[in-house]
Design a protein around this motif. Structure first.
Motif, PDB file in Angstrom:
ATOM      1  N   LEU A 148      42.740  32.564  23.392  1.00  0.00           N
ATOM      2  CA  LEU A 148      41.653  33.521  23.207  1.00  0.00           C
ATOM      3  C   LEU A 148      40.679  33.461  24.375  1.00  0.00           C
ATOM      4  N   TRP A 149      40.359  32.259  24.823  1.00  0.00           N
ATOM      5  CA  TRP A 149      39.464  32.080  25.961  1.00  0.00           C
ATOM      6  C   TRP A 149      40.061  32.733  27.209  1.00  0.00           C
ATOM      7  N   GLN A 150      41.355  32.561  27.419  1.00  0.00           N
ATOM      8  CA  GLN A 150      42.016  33.155  28.572  1.00  0.00           C
ATOM      9  C   GLN A 150      42.024  34.678  28.476  1.00  0.00           C
ATOM     10  N   TRP A 151      42.118  35.201  27.277  1.00  0.00           N
ATOM     11  CA  TRP A 151      42.142  36.651  27.080  1.00  0.00           C
ATOM     12  C   TRP A 151      40.744  37.253  27.265  1.00  0.00           C
ATOM     13  N   VAL A 152      39.706  36.556  26.768  1.00  0.00           N
ATOM     14  CA  VAL A 152      38.335  37.059  26.848  1.00  0.00           C
ATOM     15  C   VAL A 152      37.797  36.966  28.278  1.00  0.00           C
ATOM     16  N   ARG A 153      38.067  35.867  28.965  1.00  0.00           N
ATOM     17  CA  ARG A 153      37.592  35.666  30.334  1.00  0.00           C
ATOM     18  C   ARG A 153      38.774  35.414  31.263  1.00  0.00           C
ATOM     19  N   PRO A 154      39.473  36.461  31.688  1.00  0.00           N
ATOM     20  CA  PRO A 154      40.649  36.267  32.539  1.00  0.00           C
ATOM     21  C   PRO A 154      40.268  35.688  33.901  1.00  0.00           C
ATOM     22  N   ALA A 155      41.231  35.002  34.503  1.00  0.00           N
ATOM     23  CA  ALA A 155      41.008  34.387  35.809  1.00  0.00           C
ATOM     24  C   ALA A 155      40.932  35.460  36.883  1.00  0.00           C
ATOM     25  N   GLU A 156      40.110  35.201  37.886  1.00  0.00           N
ATOM     26  CA  GLU A 156      39.992  36.109  39.016  1.00  0.00           C
ATOM     27  C   GLU A 156      40.598  35.446  40.237  1.00  0.00           C
TER      28      GLU A 156
END
Length: 116
Positions: free
Chosen positions: A83-91
């Motif tokens: 969920l964390w990866q989906w909400v704040r994707p890596a740039e």
């Protein structure tokens, strides 16, 4: 044959397409996805083992369904990471060209705010 440190640039790839590729690669190798996926898979397995524990296995754990509870905790942690990866994707990290402009004395590089 010359040994160049820079890779060859594709003339058909624009800057926006290059940025999209870099961003997709950064998201693909995001450690939160790997950790979340592994914990979710192992959590499902351990939870299923805990649901079908025999009475002797429950007695060994002093009446506690340890596999069930630890599996649910692992599953919850894995889902939280995903969920964390989906909400704040890596740039994607910035290019060297963009970083060199930020390190100028008048720029907004490191130490610009505190006067160093």
């Amino acid at each position: 044959m010359a040994n160049r440190s820079e890779p060859d640039r594709d003339p058909l790839v624009t800057g926006a397409e290059s940025e999209q590729r870099r961003s997709a690669a950064a998201r693909l190798f995001d450690i939160r996805r790997v950790i979340g996926g592994l914990f979710a898979v192992y959590g499902i397995i351990v939870t299923l083992v805990g649901v079908f524990d025999s009475q002797s296995e429950i007695d060994k754990a002093q009446g506690l369904r340890i596999n069930l509870w630890s599996g649910l905790a692992m599953l919850g942690f894995g889902l939280l990471m995903l969920l964390w990866q989906w909400v704040r994707p890596a740039e994607a990290p910035a290019d060297q060209e963009h970083q060199s402009g930020a390190d100028t004395p008048g720029g907004s590089g490191p130490g610009a705010a505190d006067g160093r």
